[in-house]
Design an enzyme around this catalytic site. Structure first.
Site, short mmCIF file in Angstrom:
data_model
loop_
_atom_site.label_atom_id
_atom_site.label_comp_id
_atom_site.label_asym_id
_atom_site.label_seq_id
_atom_site.Cartn_x
_atom_site.Cartn_y
_atom_site.Cartn_z
N ASP A 1 46.37 40.20 44.96
CA ASP A 1 47.03 41.49 45.18
C ASP A 1 48.43 41.30 45.76
OD1 ASP A 1 47.75 43.86 47.05
OD2 ASP A 1 46.13 44.69 45.82
N TRP B 1 46.19 47.03 44.79
CA TRP B 1 45.90 46.66 43.40
C TRP B 1 44.47 46.14 43.27
CZ3 TRP B 1 49.14 49.54 41.58
CH2 TRP B 1 50.48 49.56 41.99
N ASP B 2 43.98 45.43 44.27
CA ASP B 2 42.57 45.01 44.27
C ASP B 2 41.65 46.23 44.21
OD1 ASP B 2 42.76 42.24 44.31
OD2 ASP B 2 42.82 42.12 46.49
N LEU B 3 41.94 47.22 45.04
CA LEU B 3 41.07 48.39 45.13
C LEU B 3 41.13 49.22 43.85
CD1 LEU B 3 41.81 49.33 48.82
CD2 LEU B 3 39.77 48.21 47.93
N GLY C 1 39.24 47.30 41.17
CA GLY C 1 37.80 47.42 41.34
C GLY C 1 37.29 48.76 40.86
#
Length: 405
Positions: A130, A157-159, A162
């Site tokens: 991220d 960006w990870d969230l 996901g």
């Protein structure tokens, strides 16, 4: 926790934030999510924040409501067991590389309707996090007042990746229900990031302007929004998004005549135009700074609330956790046993379905807590065979009284 996805089982082999988040969201909506890890835990098993006993509070919250199978993935037999679980289940979420023993083509042998959702760094398969993707799309150069870049501590960006992976899984299942076809869905962080930039108009903006947006510090681009400090030293954020809020903000601060004077001098009207308020912020901000600086925060907050004005004081995360509206009285939180042994409010599903009863949050599993159950049920392994695999160190099980996950 809800049962909207009851009957859906998903195998998850993943680490860090994006891929586990996809499994977490499915589990919170009732799916059976079976996380398969290396015996003793994967690379994120002790990721900070941790307790004094080195139990990861990060891990036990991103993996709530899941089941755990522990295998020695460094040995062929352990890898074959994971492959067999994926084929037996039919839904797989991972951030393992495209190639290798968890490639979709290898897994789909004998299970052509298999759905694989693969979280990636870059679309070409190269790794990314991220924090590096965020730098690549330019947001640190927009954050703060400059000239230095400012990294955001939230792994946005990870969230987003996901959440998009969970959505993509359900979309692929819907397609399979119609066509009978499986397939692989690849979701690179880099594509989620630059695609989001585009969706927010950022790609078009810089190409149209031929330049980057200016650094604005805490000011909101294109709106009247900024942080101000009250007489008692409270820094608060105020954002106006409707004509009514603008009118009520001026009235609450007694700035009607002063704002009219600016409008007259500059030949504009701020009543209904967000862009004009932003463009002429050099004249407006000083008026609001002075009016807010002579009022205490509690007084202003009451006036703003009465006028429907969007505002919020800046506070620490510790302060936020003490806010009953956010945590103690918020129905998304509940108490449950945690493998770390530390008791605290745990988050369940973020969505609220008023017509359904909300079940309390579920704990994260201990590493290998469900190995025997899952391998017996899904692969029909006998007790004798399971005992052999456990004795050989190919299958791991949680030990009684073991606080590690």
């Amino acid at each position: 926790m809800y049962d909207l996805l009851a009957g859906l089982s998903v195998i998850e082999a993943s680490s860090f934030v994006a891929s586990p988040t996809a499994g977490l969201y499915c589990a919170q909506m009732g799916a059976e999510v079976i996380r398969v890890d290396q015996i003793g835990g994967g690379p994120d098993f002790r990721r900070w924040p941790v307790t004094e006993a080195n139990d990861s509070l990060y891990w036990e919250n991103l993996n709530r409501a899941k089941k755990s199978v522990a295998l020695d993935l460094g040995r062929p037999e352990g890898r074959e067991l994971l492959q067999a679980l994926v084929r037996a289940t039919g839904q797989f979420v991972t951030n393992f590389p495209v190639g290798g023993f968890l490639s979709h083509d290898a897994l789909a042998e004998g299970r052509p309707d298999l759905i694989t959702v693969r979280v990636m760094g870059w679309a070409d398969g190269s790794p990314a996090l991220d924090y590096t993707v965020n730098n690549s799309v330019g947001y640190p150069m927009l954050t703060g007042s400059g000239p230095e870049p400012v990294n955001h501590v939230l792994p946005a960006w990870d969230l987003l990746t996901g959440a998009y992976a969970a959505f993509a899984l359900l979309a692929a299942i819907q397609r399979r229900g119609t066509t009978g076809e499986g397939g692989e869905v690849r979701i690179p962080l880099s594509d989620v990031a630059i695609g989001t930039v585009a969706n927010l108009g950022g790609v078009a903006e810089v190409l149209y302007a031929g330049a980057n947006r200016p650094r604005l510090g805490n000011a909101v681009y294109g709106l009247f929004g900024r942080d101000f400090v009250t007489r008692d030293g409270q820094r608060t954020m105020i954002v106006v998004v409707t004509p009514r809020q603008w009118a009520n903000l001026i009235a609450a601060l007694g700035l009607g005549a002063a704002v009219v004077a600016v409008e007259t001098a500059r030949g504009v009207s701020f009543a209904t135009d967000d862009g004009l308020r932003f463009t002429h912020r050099d004249a407006l901000y000083p008026l609001f700074e002075a009016a807010i600086a002579v009022r205490d925060h509690a007084d202003l907050a009451a006036a703003f609330d009465a006028g429907g004005i969007v505002h919020s004081p800046y506070r620490t995360m510790h302060d936020a956790v003490q806010d009953p509206a956010l945590v103690a009285d918020n129905p998304i939180f509940g108490q449950t046993h945690n493998p770390s042994g530390f008791a605290y409010p745990a988050a369940g599903a973020f969505a609220t379905l008023p017509q359904l009863d909300r079940r309390p949050p579920a704990p994260a599993p201990r590493n290998g807590a469900h190995s025997e159950e899952i391998l017996s049920d899904r692969l029909s392994l006998s007790g004798t065979e399971l005992a052999r695999l456990i004795d050989a160190g190919i299958v791991g099980v949680a030990k009684t009284g073991d606080r590690s996950k």
